[in-house]
Design a protein around this motif. Structure first.
Motif, PDB file in Angstrom:
ATOM      1  N   GLY A 273       0.816  -1.215   0.000  1.00 16.20           N
ATOM      2  CA  GLY A 273       0.000   0.000   0.000  1.00 16.20           C
ATOM      3  C   GLY A 273       0.844   1.256   0.000  1.00 16.20           C
ATOM      4  N   LEU A 274       1.922   1.231   0.760  1.00 14.76           N
ATOM      5  CA  LEU A 274       2.823   2.383   0.807  1.00 14.76           C
ATOM      6  C   LEU A 274       3.442   2.663  -0.554  1.00 14.76           C
ATOM      7  CD1 LEU A 274       5.060   2.324   4.012  1.00 14.76           C
ATOM      8  CD2 LEU A 274       3.754   4.255   3.113  1.00 14.76           C
ATOM      9  N   TYR A 275       3.898   1.615  -1.219  1.00  8.24           N
ATOM     10  CA  TYR A 275       4.545   1.830  -2.510  1.00  8.24           C
ATOM     11  C   TYR A 275       3.548   2.235  -3.598  1.00  8.24           C
ATOM     12  CZ  TYR A 275       9.369   0.949  -1.395  1.00  8.24           C
ATOM     13  OH  TYR A 275      10.643   1.085  -0.915  1.00  8.24           O
ATOM     14  N   ALA A 276       2.317   1.756  -3.496  1.00  9.41           N
ATOM     15  CA  ALA A 276       1.292   2.238  -4.420  1.00  9.41           C
ATOM     16  C   ALA A 276       1.056   3.732  -4.201  1.00  9.41           C
ATOM     17  CB  ALA A 276       0.000   1.451  -4.224  1.00  9.41           C
ATOM     18  N   HIS A 277       1.047   4.135  -2.932  1.00 11.45           N
ATOM     19  CA  HIS A 277       0.883   5.551  -2.591  1.00 11.45           C
ATOM     20  C   HIS A 277       2.067   6.367  -3.116  1.00 11.45           C
ATOM     21  CE1 HIS A 277      -0.347   9.078  -0.422  1.00 11.45           C
ATOM     22  NE2 HIS A 277       0.611   8.999   0.486  1.00 11.45           N
ATOM     23  N   PHE A 278       3.273   5.864  -2.954  1.00 12.60           N
ATOM     24  CA  PHE A 278       4.470   6.552  -3.441  1.00 12.60           C
ATOM     25  C   PHE A 278       4.391   6.765  -4.951  1.00 12.60           C
ATOM     26  CE2 PHE A 278       9.318   6.265  -4.106  1.00 12.60           C
ATOM     27  CZ  PHE A 278       9.506   7.614  -3.827  1.00 12.60           C
ATOM     28  N   HIS A 279       3.970   5.740  -5.674  1.00 15.71           N
ATOM     29  CA  HIS A 279       3.844   5.868  -7.120  1.00 15.71           C
ATOM     30  C   HIS A 279       2.809   6.928  -7.489  1.00 15.71           C
ATOM     31  CE1 HIS A 279       2.127   4.810 -11.106  1.00 15.71           C
ATOM     32  NE2 HIS A 279       3.401   4.742 -11.418  1.00 15.71           N
ATOM     33  N   GLU A 280       1.688   6.952  -6.786  1.00 17.76           N
ATOM     34  CA  GLU A 280       0.649   7.952  -7.049  1.00 17.76           C
ATOM     35  C   GLU A 280       1.169   9.363  -6.800  1.00 17.76           C
ATOM     36  OE1 GLU A 280      -2.474   6.728  -4.489  1.00 17.76           O
ATOM     37  OE2 GLU A 280      -3.070   5.003  -5.716  1.00 17.76           O
ATOM     38  N   LEU A 281       1.938   9.531  -5.727  1.00 20.36           N
ATOM     39  CA  LEU A 281       2.506  10.851  -5.425  1.00 20.36           C
ATOM     40  C   LEU A 281       3.445  11.304  -6.537  1.00 20.36           C
ATOM     41  CD1 LEU A 281       3.325  10.398  -1.627  1.00 20.36           C
ATOM     42  CD2 LEU A 281       1.548  11.873  -2.580  1.00 20.36           C
ATOM     43  N   ILE A 282       4.321  10.409  -6.995  1.00 16.53           N
ATOM     44  CA  ILE A 282       5.247  10.755  -8.069  1.00 16.53           C
ATOM     45  C   ILE A 282       4.482  11.114  -9.343  1.00 16.53           C
ATOM     46  CG2 ILE A 282       7.043   9.841  -9.599  1.00 16.53           C
ATOM     47  CD1 ILE A 282       7.994   8.128  -7.229  1.00 16.53           C
ATOM     48  N   ALA A 283       3.470  10.329  -9.669  1.00 21.70           N
ATOM     49  CA  ALA A 283       2.695  10.561 -10.893  1.00 21.70           C
ATOM     50  C   ALA A 283       1.986  11.907 -10.872  1.00 21.70           C
ATOM     51  CB  ALA A 283       1.686   9.430 -11.085  1.00 21.70           C
ATOM     52  N   SER A 284       1.590  12.348  -9.685  1.00 26.76           N
ATOM     53  CA  SER A 284       0.849  13.611  -9.573  1.00 26.76           C
ATOM     54  C   SER A 284       1.729  14.791  -9.170  1.00 26.76           C
ATOM     55  CB  SER A 284      -0.285  13.460  -8.556  1.00 26.76           C
ATOM     56  OG  SER A 284       0.224  13.154  -7.271  1.00 26.76           O
ATOM     57  N   GLY A 285       3.011  14.533  -8.932  1.00 21.63           N
ATOM     58  CA  GLY A 285       3.917  15.610  -8.549  1.00 21.63           C
ATOM     59  C   GLY A 285       3.677  16.127  -7.151  1.00 21.63           C
ATOM     60  N   ALA A 286       3.194  15.269  -6.254  1.00 25.26           N
ATOM     61  CA  ALA A 286       2.857  15.676  -4.895  1.00 25.26           C
ATOM     62  C   ALA A 286       3.808  15.047  -3.883  1.00 25.26           C
ATOM     63  CB  ALA A 286       1.420  15.277  -4.570  1.00 25.26           C
ATOM     64  N   SER A 287       3.713  15.491  -2.635  1.00 27.04           N
ATOM     65  CA  SER A 287       4.465  14.910  -1.530  1.00 27.04           C
ATOM     66  C   SER A 287       3.515  14.602  -0.384  1.00 27.04           C
ATOM     67  CB  SER A 287       5.558  15.877  -1.037  1.00 27.04           C
ATOM     68  OG  SER A 287       6.615  15.985  -1.964  1.00 27.04           O
ATOM     69  N   ASP A 288       3.973  13.757   0.518  1.00 26.62           N
ATOM     70  CA  ASP A 288       3.221  13.424   1.731  1.00 26.62           C
ATOM     71  C   ASP A 288       4.235  13.413   2.869  1.00 26.62           C
ATOM     72  OD1 ASP A 288       1.759  12.395   3.824  1.00 26.62           O
ATOM     73  OD2 ASP A 288       1.089  10.588   2.783  1.00 26.62           O
ATOM     74  N   ALA A 289       4.282  14.505   3.617  1.00 22.90           N
ATOM     75  CA  ALA A 289       5.298  14.664   4.657  1.00 22.90           C
ATOM     76  C   ALA A 289       4.650  15.124   5.953  1.00 22.90           C
ATOM     77  CB  ALA A 289       6.374  15.643   4.203  1.00 22.90           C
ATOM     78  N   ASP A 290       3.903  14.223   6.570  1.00 23.25           N
ATOM     79  CA  ASP A 290       3.265  14.491   7.857  1.00 23.25           C
ATOM     80  C   ASP A 290       4.198  13.997   8.966  1.00 23.25           C
ATOM     81  OD1 ASP A 290       1.573  14.796  10.055  1.00 23.25           O
ATOM     82  OD2 ASP A 290       0.628  12.849   9.706  1.00 23.25           O
ATOM     83  N   PHE A 291       4.585  14.883   9.864  1.00 26.79           N
ATOM     84  CA  PHE A 291       5.522  14.528  10.916  1.00 26.79           C
ATOM     85  C   PHE A 291       4.884  14.506  12.308  1.00 26.79           C
ATOM     86  CE2 PHE A 291       8.422  16.863   7.812  1.00 26.79           C
ATOM     87  CZ  PHE A 291       8.789  15.692   7.151  1.00 26.79           C
ATOM     88  N   SER A 292       3.566  14.424  12.380  1.00 25.87           N
ATOM     89  CA  SER A 292       2.907  14.469  13.683  1.00 25.87           C
ATOM     90  C   SER A 292       3.322  13.321  14.610  1.00 25.87           C
ATOM     91  CB  SER A 292       1.393  14.518  13.521  1.00 25.87           C
ATOM     92  OG  SER A 292       0.894  13.457  12.737  1.00 25.87           O
ATOM     93  N   PRO A 293       3.551  12.089  14.120  1.00 26.20           N
ATOM     94  CA  PRO A 293       4.030  11.051  15.048  1.00 26.20           C
ATOM     95  C   PRO A 293       5.416  11.369  15.625  1.00 26.20           C
ATOM     96  CG  PRO A 293       3.101  10.068  13.063  1.00 26.20           C
ATOM     97  CD  PRO A 293       3.261  11.524  12.786  1.00 26.20           C
ATOM     98  N   LEU A 294       6.313  11.902  14.786  1.00 33.65           N
ATOM     99  CA  LEU A 294       7.646  12.265  15.253  1.00 33.65           C
ATOM    100  C   LEU A 294       7.580  13.417  16.247  1.00 33.65           C
ATOM    101  CD1 LEU A 294      10.699  11.773  14.979  1.00 33.65           C
ATOM    102  CD2 LEU A 294      10.708  13.409  13.084  1.00 33.65           C
ATOM    103  N   ARG A 295       6.648  14.338  16.059  1.00 33.57           N
ATOM    104  CA  ARG A 295       6.500  15.457  16.997  1.00 33.57           C
ATOM    105  C   ARG A 295       6.105  14.971  18.382  1.00 33.57           C
ATOM    106  NH1 ARG A 295       2.109  16.783  19.593  1.00 33.57           N
ATOM    107  NH2 ARG A 295       0.862  16.644  17.691  1.00 33.57           N
ATOM    108  N   ILE A 296       5.251  13.948  18.445  1.00 31.26           N
ATOM    109  CA  ILE A 296       4.868  13.397  19.750  1.00 31.26           C
ATOM    110  C   ILE A 296       6.088  12.802  20.448  1.00 31.26           C
ATOM    111  CG2 ILE A 296       3.528  11.592  20.896  1.00 31.26           C
ATOM    112  CD1 ILE A 296       1.348  12.013  18.818  1.00 31.26           C
ATOM    113  N   VAL A 297       6.922  12.073  19.708  1.00 37.28           N
ATOM    114  CA  VAL A 297       8.132  11.503  20.289  1.00 37.28           C
ATOM    115  C   VAL A 297       9.057  12.618  20.782  1.00 37.28           C
ATOM    116  CG1 VAL A 297      10.203  10.143  19.822  1.00 37.28           C
ATOM    117  CG2 VAL A 297       7.993   9.421  18.891  1.00 37.28           C
ATOM    118  N   ALA A 298       9.231  13.663  19.980  1.00 39.77           N
ATOM    119  CA  ALA A 298      10.079  14.775  20.380  1.00 39.77           C
ATOM    120  C   ALA A 298       9.554  15.428  21.661  1.00 39.77           C
ATOM    121  CB  ALA A 298      10.152  15.808  19.255  1.00 39.77           C
TER     122      ALA A 298
END
Length: 314
Positions: A273-298
């Motif tokens: 599922g992740l790699y299908a999502h990655f391919h879709e992002l590349i095809a559409s010229g988009a990014s997905d960079a949500d860091f909310s889980p890392l912020r909780i750890v910080a």
């Protein structure tokens, strides 16, 4: 920089350790929209993968590589990812996306400047029952959430000293998977209020964590993480609604029970599922960079109480 052709996206792997062998390589090879060209690692050489000692050597030999999946320990990920983005490659970051929130945000900004795709991957969000859990929660007022994430570090990270080194995150390495699900299903900001960090006297990262949080909507959230769980591993989230309804999401998001009755049990398929999502992002010229889980750890490290634990022995 979108990929506008119908040809498979050519991918290189940076880091050829256990997670690359167990998850990344099979997921890429199973996706007809992707093509694994080569990988690089100072030492590892998985069977069937053309290997190089470092990323520069791999890209020099294979300039056709369009995207890179970075599966290194987090302490070195920022430097490698920035070099990849500077070279115009799309980047898939294994979790956690970086050793610090600052490094992760810098990569997000740099990817936007370069016009290439950046995916901060949270594989547990692609577990089969996460979507149904999110839908159930969206229809109810919640009373409480309890996260229980307990596994055996000796089983899942044998000989990997980096995980207890500064930036390795210790038990937060698996615990962040739970936090990625939590931040996906509640649809609200989650704030850390208290954290007990049990750190072995010979380590720099916790082996056990007890954490109290609350959503901005006022729902209390308790999290218990343990890296010394033996026998059955526990990856569960328990939700109680104000109307008395109860939900249990278990085995990392593959099993869903509502009011004590099983409603879903599916095989694990996160990385496809992740790699299908990655391919879709590349095809559409988009990014997905949500860091909310890392912020909780910080935040947990910022306000957490350090408690000495017995020395860890592999």
């Amino acid at each position: 920089m979108a990929n506008s052709t119908n040809k498979p996206v050519k991918i290189g792997l940076v880091g050829l350790g256990k997670i690359a062998v167990d998850q990344h390589i099979p997921a890429i090879r199973a996706n007809p929209n992707l093509e694994l060209v080569a990988g690089c690692s100072p030492h590892a050489r998985p069977e069937g993968v053309v290997g190089y000692s470092d990323m520069q050597a791999m890209l020099a030999a294979h300039p056709e590589i369009e995207a890179l999946a970075i599966c290194t320990p987090p302490q070195v990920r920022h430097r490698i990812a920035k070099e990849a983005l500077a070279a115009g490659r799309h980047v898939f970051l294994e979790k956690p996306p970086a050793a610090t929130l600052g490094e992760a945000e810098a990569l997000r900004d740099f990817a936007a400047e370069r016009g290439v795709t950046l995916l901060a991957s949270w594989h547990s969000r692609f577990a089969p029952a996460v979507g149904a859990t999110r839908d159930w929660i969206a229809q109810r007022a919640l009373k409480s959430i309890h996260v229980v994430w307990k596994e055996n570090v000796r089983q899942w990270h044998p000989g990997q000293a980096w995980i207890f080194a500064p930036g390795g995150m210790g038990v937060f390495d698996p615990g962040i998977n739970a936090l990625s699900i939590l931040t996906r299903i509640v649809g609200d900001t989650v704030v850390v209020k208290k954290a007990d960090l049990h750190i072995p006297v010979n380590c720099d990262a916790p082996i056990e964590v007890g954490m109290d949080m609350v959503t901005e909507g006022g729902v209390p959230v308790r999290a218990d993480f343990d890296f010394l769980q033996e026998n059955l591993q526990t990856w569960s989230i328990f939700v109680e609604a104000e109307d008395g309804g109860k939900l249990a999401l278990s085995m990392g998001g593959t099993i869903l029970e509502i009011d004590g009755k099983p409603v879903m049990q599916e095989p694990e398929r996160e990385y496809p599922g992740l790699y299908a999502h990655f391919h879709e992002l590349i095809a559409s010229g988009a990014s997905d960079a949500d860091f909310s889980p890392l912020r909780i750890v910080a935040d947990a490290f910022m306000l957490g109480k350090r408690i000495a634990a017995p020395a860890y022995v592999e």
